[in-house]
Scaffold this active site. Structure first.
Site, short mmCIF file in Angstrom:
data_model
loop_
_atom_site.label_atom_id
_atom_site.label_comp_id
_atom_site.label_asym_id
_atom_site.label_seq_id
_atom_site.Cartn_x
_atom_site.Cartn_y
_atom_site.Cartn_z
N TRP A 242 20.70 -78.22 3.52
CA TRP A 242 20.63 -78.84 4.83
C TRP A 242 20.72 -80.05 4.21
CZ3 TRP A 242 17.66 -82.11 6.09
CH2 TRP A 242 16.72 -82.32 8.03
N TYR A 246 22.03 -83.45 4.54
CA TYR A 246 21.59 -84.70 4.96
C TYR A 246 21.35 -86.15 3.95
CZ TYR A 246 18.82 -87.24 8.05
OH TYR A 246 18.45 -88.33 9.37
N ASP A 262 22.61 -77.43 10.77
CA ASP A 262 21.09 -78.04 11.77
C ASP A 262 21.34 -77.17 13.33
OD1 ASP A 262 19.61 -80.74 12.01
OD2 ASP A 262 20.84 -80.69 13.75
#
Length: 310
Positions: A242, A246, A262
């Site tokens: 994640w 990002y 997410d």
């Protein structure tokens, strides 16, 4: 006028400001990117004008500290620089074009995403929605780590504490703008977890990111592919998929990055039968390529609007 997070208004029209203009491809949804930045403004580093248009932040360039402000104009963003040498103008413009996504082609992005029946109304509702980038990729990496498994508000609170503890104070603070964000050298040996009263693993991840940035000046350089970028960052202890996605989305500006697990994305796609699984989201997102990052931005915007309306 007042700036959110500031005790008083930082002056927008600086007496000796250098002015720049950043053209973009219209339409440009300034209200959306301004709202995104306002919600995530780091106390002491960033401020967004309350009830107005301007965004302001502290910067460090060529050994000098200064403040820049950005506001919308007619098919361009207007930038004011204070305390920054005019010779740094091209470097500032390049970084701000990435932060404010000035080079995006909204027509091409909309044409791609509108083929999905779920995305079509979101794109129609927010034409010109941009993908916020990063002024400082290392800062964005730290933000991503601080945001692991906590709310946006909690992450920004931690970022403010990080800046207060390890950032460099401005010689002449203006309003609430008082520090520049810490550099990798400032954090590589810092006890971040103790200073921020957070899990030690997360503090160790920030130190690991600082170590990697110091060891590899090209850590945040463009990647050959999204997969290569994710592998680059997941090799750093404490950074999982994640966080890597990002960073790829915000700091490397890869338009097809997608943090699949997410919660906000899954919640935005919830139907009467429940939320999709991460695997189902990944399968559906094939239709959004090569603009999955923009699809995520639309879904996050829709989710935030829905949560606010409840």
């Amino acid at each position: 006028m007042k700036f959110s997070g500031a005790a008083e208004r930082p002056p927008f029209a600086f007496a000796e400001a250098v002015a720049l203009r950043l053209p973009y491809h219209p339409p440009y949804d300034w209200a959306a990117i301004r709202a995104f930045l306002a919600k995530r403004a780091i106390p002491g580093v960033e401020a967004v004008e309350t009830g107005g248009l301007a965004y302001a932040r502290t910067v460090s360039l060529a050994g000098r500290h200064g403040i820049l402000t950005v506001q919308p104009g007619d098919e361009s963003l207007h930038v004011g620089l204070h305390g920054i040498d005019s010779g740094e103008g091209p470097a500032v413009a390049a970084r701000l074009r990435r932060l404010f996504d000035c080079d995006a082609d909204p027509a091409a992005i909309a044409a791609c995403l509108a083929r999905d029946p779920v995305m079509a109304p979101l794109v129609a509702a927010r034409p010109g929605l941009r993908l916020p980038g990063a002024w400082d990729p290392f800062e964005t990496g730290c933000r991503a780590i601080l945001g692991q498994q906590v709310s946006v508000a909690a992450a920004i609170g931690l970022a403010g504490k990080l800046v207060a503890a390890f950032g460099t104070p401005l010689a002449k603070p203006m309003g609430g703008l008082a520090h520049v964000f810490p550099t990798p050298a400032d954090l590589v040996e810092a006890d971040v977890a103790l200073a921020l009263n957070m899990p030690r693993a997360r503090g160790a991840a920030i130190r690991a990111l600082a170590t990697a940035a110091l060891a590899d000046p090209d850590l945040f350089a463009p990647a050959e592919s999204l997969e290569a970028a994710v592998l680059r960052f997941t090799a750093i202890r404490g950074i999982g998929p994640w966080t890597a996605q990002y960073i790829a989305m915000r700091a490397l500006k890869l338009p097809d990055a997608l943090p699949v697990g997410d919660v906000g994305l899954l919640r935005a796609l919830e139907t009467g039968t429940g939320r999709p699984s991460p695997a189902a989201l990944l399968a559906r997102a094939e239709a959004w390529r090569p603009y999955r990052s923009y699809a995520a931005q639309h879904l996050w915007a829709a989710d935030e609007a829905a949560v606010k309306g409840r």
